[in-house]
Design an enzyme around this catalytic site. Structure first.
Site, short mmCIF file in Angstrom:
data_model
loop_
_atom_site.label_atom_id
_atom_site.label_comp_id
_atom_site.label_asym_id
_atom_site.label_seq_id
_atom_site.Cartn_x
_atom_site.Cartn_y
_atom_site.Cartn_z
N LYS A 74 10.00 46.95 44.55
CA LYS A 74 10.21 44.83 43.46
C LYS A 74 9.42 44.15 44.03
O LYS A 74 9.03 43.39 43.46
CB LYS A 74 11.54 44.57 45.67
CG LYS A 74 11.92 43.12 45.51
CD LYS A 74 12.85 42.73 46.18
CE LYS A 74 12.46 43.39 48.43
NZ LYS A 74 11.68 42.32 48.16
N ASP A 93 6.45 45.49 56.54
CA ASP A 93 8.33 45.17 55.92
C ASP A 93 8.21 46.63 57.00
O ASP A 93 9.84 47.27 56.26
CB ASP A 93 7.90 45.29 54.74
CG ASP A 93 7.93 43.84 54.45
OD1 ASP A 93 8.43 42.99 55.40
OD2 ASP A 93 7.83 43.83 52.90
#
Length: 412
Positions: free
Chosen positions: A22, A291
């Site tokens: 992404k 993340d």
């Protein structure tokens, strides 16, 4: 949709193909809009990337990017350089609570015209596109990497390029290097040294096709699954040893949690291997890969291992306050968690409760980080569809490796 995960004894050795990163996709989509000569393959099928594509293709004045934080940051910069175009950039209620002022201030240093439609410092924002003539900007070095990358991505389109001076200690070097590498792949010259990023002006690029590497943060959930399994093995594609993504540090981190990574061609194979039993807590600085903090914390909880994670200051302004959310959900399961504004300490668990409902807070990573615990207990993931933000095929892929799921009806 709420999803019940029944406890399973082990996983089926499988091959899983994960779509493009992404992070890489969203950067390349911006560059492709500035330089149409670029073609892209293996684009992420995440909601965020689809929203980015839709926004870039739209000629409407109001652009709603819902929960897509990366799109908000990158598009703020992108629409600032679309001369004579007026854009109102907005998003979900949570997005309107996430700060954007640091980026807006930086763009205004360059000559951008941006006003706040509601509360100062937060979306929605009104952007009057113009030619940005200034070529130097300064901002704090410890801000979200997406602010810095947003400026880097528009830099080659500026008449004099751009110098970005980062003040203080930089906390997102891998993401800066990723953006620089992607710019380089597209034919843009850039450099980073002594807290200064320099991007050369580039009018045209040579036509080329860029293939996006698969997403390493999505791979993190399989590292967790293998760590919690008994002699499990999973092969993932498509990955490369010399990755642009900071989350590729997973391969090193998870050796301490019993997962061996083997690279072969464009795949990685994860295998569960014995590690010495120790009562020492796992200490990690995740400043460069925040993340994956949720995944690591949940893995350690499932392994009954203590951990101390630092460098997590950006987690408080994500889809939710991820530190508070982690604490709440792990403690539901019987864990003991202490947090500060940028750290998380988990005590070694003595018990894992069963049939607990995990709230996901509109955060895709909360849903996916807790799913591997089905190897240790039955649990329910609330609002499981939230995974579509970054990994729409997640639940189907988990079924392929042996996870047992059932949808639960929800009452209104």
């Amino acid at each position: 949709m709420d999803l019940k995960l029944n406890q399973i004894s082990n996983i089926t050795n499988s091959i899983i193909q994960i779509t493009g990163s992404k992070s890489e996709t969203n950067r390349l989509l911006i560059l492709q809009s500035l330089y149409p000569e670029i073609s892209i393959e293996n684009i992420s099928n995440s909601d965020d990337s689809q929203l980015m594509q839709k926004a870039l293709a739209s000629d409407k004045e109001i652009i709603d990017i819902h929960h897509a934080g990366t799109a908000m940051r990158f598009l703020t910069a992108y629409f600032s350089v679309q001369n004579k175009r007026n854009t109102i950039l907005t998003g979900s209620q949570r997005m309107q609570e996430r700060p954007i002022k640091i980026l807006v201030d930086a763009l205004e240093q360059l000559g951008a015209t941006i006003t706040y439609a509601k509360e100062e410092g937060y979306p929605p924002i009104q952007i009057k596109g113009t030619h940005l003539i200034n070529n130097q900007v300064a901002l704090a070095a410890n801000v979200s990497s997406q602010y810095i990358s947003a400026l880097m991505l528009i830099a080659p389109s500026l008449p004099k390029g751009l110098q970005i001076f980062l003040v203080g200690k930089v906390t997102s070097v891998p993401y800066i290097k990723m953006t620089l590498s992607i710019l380089g792949d597209a034919g843009v010259k850039g450099s980073y040294s002594n807290n200064c990023i320099e991007i050369s002006p580039t009018k045209v690029v040579v036509p080329k096709t860029i293939i996006i590497e698969s997403d390493w943060s999505s791979a993190s959930y399989y590292y967790s699954i293998v760590a919690l399994s008994d002699n499990g093995s999973i092969t993932l594609g498509s990955y490369k040893k010399q990755s642009y993504q900071g989350d590729a540090v997973l391969a090193k981190i998870y050796t301490a949690l019993g997962v061996e990574t083997t690279f072969q061609g464009h795949t990685i194979t994860l295998r569960q291997v014995p590690v010495p039993v120790t009562t020492e807590e796992l200490v990690l600085d995740l400043s460069n890969a925040p993340d994956i903090a949720q995944t690591i914390a949940v893995t350690c909880f499932g392994l009954r291992k203590a951990c101390y994670l630092t460098g997590l200051h950006t987690l408080k302004i994500k889809e939710t306050d991820r530190l508070e959310a982690l604490k709440a959900e792990i403690e539901k399961l019987g864990g003991v968690v202490t947090i500060t504004k940028d750290t998380l300490r988990l005590q070694a668990s003595t018990n894992i409760k069963t049939d607990i409902e995990i709230d996901t807070y509109n955060d895709h990573r909360m849903a996916m980080a807790f799913a591997p615990l089905a190897l240790r207990t039955s649990l329910c993931i609330k609002d499981a569809d939230v995974v579509s933000k970054s990994y729409p095929d997640f639940w189907e892929d988990l079924k392929r490796i042996g996870f047992e799921t059932s949808a639960l009806s929800t009452s209104v």
